[in-house]
Write a protein that holds these residues in place. Structure first.
Motif, PDB file in Angstrom:
ATOM      1  N   SER A  12     -12.356  -5.247   7.832  1.00  0.00           N
ATOM      2  CA  SER A  12     -11.029  -4.454   7.365  1.00  0.00           C
ATOM      3  C   SER A  12     -10.920  -3.116   7.729  1.00  0.00           C
ATOM      4  CB  SER A  12     -10.989  -4.901   5.998  1.00  0.00           C
ATOM      5  OG  SER A  12     -12.122  -4.154   5.546  1.00  0.00           O
ATOM      6  N   ARG A  13      -9.686  -2.800   8.086  1.00  0.00           N
ATOM      7  CA  ARG A  13      -9.222  -1.520   8.237  1.00  0.00           C
ATOM      8  C   ARG A  13      -7.963  -1.344   7.200  1.00  0.00           C
ATOM      9  NH1 ARG A  13     -13.304  -1.805  10.384  1.00  0.00           N
ATOM     10  NH2 ARG A  13     -14.081  -1.567  12.622  1.00  0.00           N
ATOM     11  N   ILE A  14      -8.267  -0.601   6.233  1.00  0.00           N
ATOM     12  CA  ILE A  14      -7.080  -0.339   5.077  1.00  0.00           C
ATOM     13  C   ILE A  14      -6.803   1.081   5.108  1.00  0.00           C
ATOM     14  CG2 ILE A  14      -6.775  -0.795   2.875  1.00  0.00           C
ATOM     15  CD1 ILE A  14      -9.216  -2.755   2.620  1.00  0.00           C
ATOM     16  N   ILE A  15      -5.331   1.421   4.847  1.00  0.00           N
ATOM     17  CA  ILE A  15      -4.765   2.599   4.546  1.00  0.00           C
ATOM     18  C   ILE A  15      -4.238   2.642   3.385  1.00  0.00           C
ATOM     19  CG2 ILE A  15      -2.966   4.530   5.032  1.00  0.00           C
ATOM     20  CD1 ILE A  15      -3.312   3.487   8.061  1.00  0.00           C
ATOM     21  N   THR A  16      -4.470   3.427   2.463  1.00  0.00           N
ATOM     22  CA  THR A  16      -3.935   3.522   0.882  1.00  0.00           C
ATOM     23  C   THR A  16      -3.397   4.357   0.509  1.00  0.00           C
ATOM     24  OG1 THR A  16      -5.979   1.875   0.430  1.00  0.00           O
ATOM     25  CG2 THR A  16      -4.621   2.846  -1.478  1.00  0.00           C
ATOM     26  N   LEU A  17      -2.248   4.518  -0.048  1.00  0.00           N
ATOM     27  CA  LEU A  17      -1.530   5.691  -0.725  1.00  0.00           C
ATOM     28  C   LEU A  17      -1.208   5.241  -2.324  1.00  0.00           C
ATOM     29  CD1 LEU A  17      -0.055   8.520  -0.525  1.00  0.00           C
ATOM     30  CD2 LEU A  17       1.941   7.063   0.108  1.00  0.00           C
ATOM     31  N   SER A  18      -1.770   6.177  -3.199  1.00  0.00           N
ATOM     32  CA  SER A  18      -1.733   6.036  -4.806  1.00  0.00           C
ATOM     33  C   SER A  18      -1.467   7.129  -5.325  1.00  0.00           C
ATOM     34  CB  SER A  18      -2.920   5.342  -5.112  1.00  0.00           C
ATOM     35  OG  SER A  18      -3.969   6.250  -4.906  1.00  0.00           O
ATOM     36  N   ILE A  19      -0.683   6.959  -6.529  1.00  0.00           N
ATOM     37  CA  ILE A  19      -0.538   7.778  -7.683  1.00  0.00           C
ATOM     38  C   ILE A  19      -1.405   7.680  -8.745  1.00  0.00           C
ATOM     39  CG2 ILE A  19       1.793   8.510  -6.406  1.00  0.00           C
ATOM     40  CD1 ILE A  19       3.009   6.728  -8.983  1.00  0.00           C
TER      41      ILE A  19
END
Length: 237
Positions: A223-230
């Protein structure tokens, strides 16, 4: 015996955290996921970044008075999706092609432990790095085929024979903290490398001389994962 071991670790953690600056951070975000299929990469396959969601809690532990070095263990839900389009020779028409679409959606419990390095006054910036362990508790896989000789299906993920439940990897990222009274609002971005393979074994469909054939490969797919969260930090002491 297990009860006493659990109480021991709770007392150790409580003693360690006493006097530290502690924040609980509920967080919610989106991710895009892909898998590295080294063994079956082909000009006839197109893997697309697929969106998912993530949500969880982080425990932000400041290890010095200025909070320039922080340890942040988390427990998160992570939905990881994948879509791969395979372009195949058609068995019905000469010099024609057809597409077989493979999809998977897996639901993970993810536990990262991050070291954070903060700087700035008022609005603060940080970068973080650390290991992560993931456990898949459910999932589905689909195959959509317009070729009559290749079956379509929609079924639960087979963790005994086809998919691995566990994954471990590394996370690197950064973010911004905006102060709000005694709390702060967080915007976080990170990239994850998975070190374990998604598949135990995987079938790659094709048409050869007008007949369907299946090639089994594996293990593969990291897996290769990009995450954007608040998130919003709630003070605990």
């Amino acid at each position: 015996m297990k009860k006493y071991i659990t109480l021991f670790f709770i007392s150790v953690i409580s003693t360690y955290c006493y006097g530290q600056q502690l924040y609980l951070i509920p967080q919610l975000g989106l991710n895009v996921n892909t898998y590295n299929f080294d063994e079956t990469s082909s000009n006839l396959s197109d893997q697309r970044f697929s969106p998912g969601v993530t949500a969880g809690l982080g425990l932000n532990i400041g290890l010095n008075e200025l909070r320039t070095f922080i340890i942040q263990p988390e427990i998160n839900y992570s939905m990881r999706t994948n879509r791969t389009d395979h372009l195949l020779e058609s068995a019905l028409e000469s010099n024609a092609t057809t597409t077989v679409i493979q999809k998977s959606t897996l639901h993970y419990l993810e536990i990262p432990v991050l070291a954070r390095f903060d700087f700035g006054i008022g609005t603060r910036y940080y970068f973080n790095i650390g290991p992560s362990f993931s456990y898949a508790f459910a999932g589905r896989e689909k195959q959509e085929s317009h070729e009559p000789l290749i079956e379509s299906y929609n079924r639960k993920v087979d963790f005994d024979n086809r998919f691995n439940r566990t994954d471990w990897g590394a996370i690197i990222g950064g973010g911004v903290e905006f102060p709000v009274n005694d709390s702060f609002f967080v915007v976080d971005a990170r990239f994850s490398w998975g070190f374990h393979t998604l598949y135990r074994s995987r079938e790659v469909q094709s048409i050869v001389d007008g007949s369907p054939t299946s090639t089994t490969v594996g293990p593969e797919g990291k897996s290769r994962i990009i995450t954007l969260s608040i998130g919003y930090a709630l003070p605990l002491n």
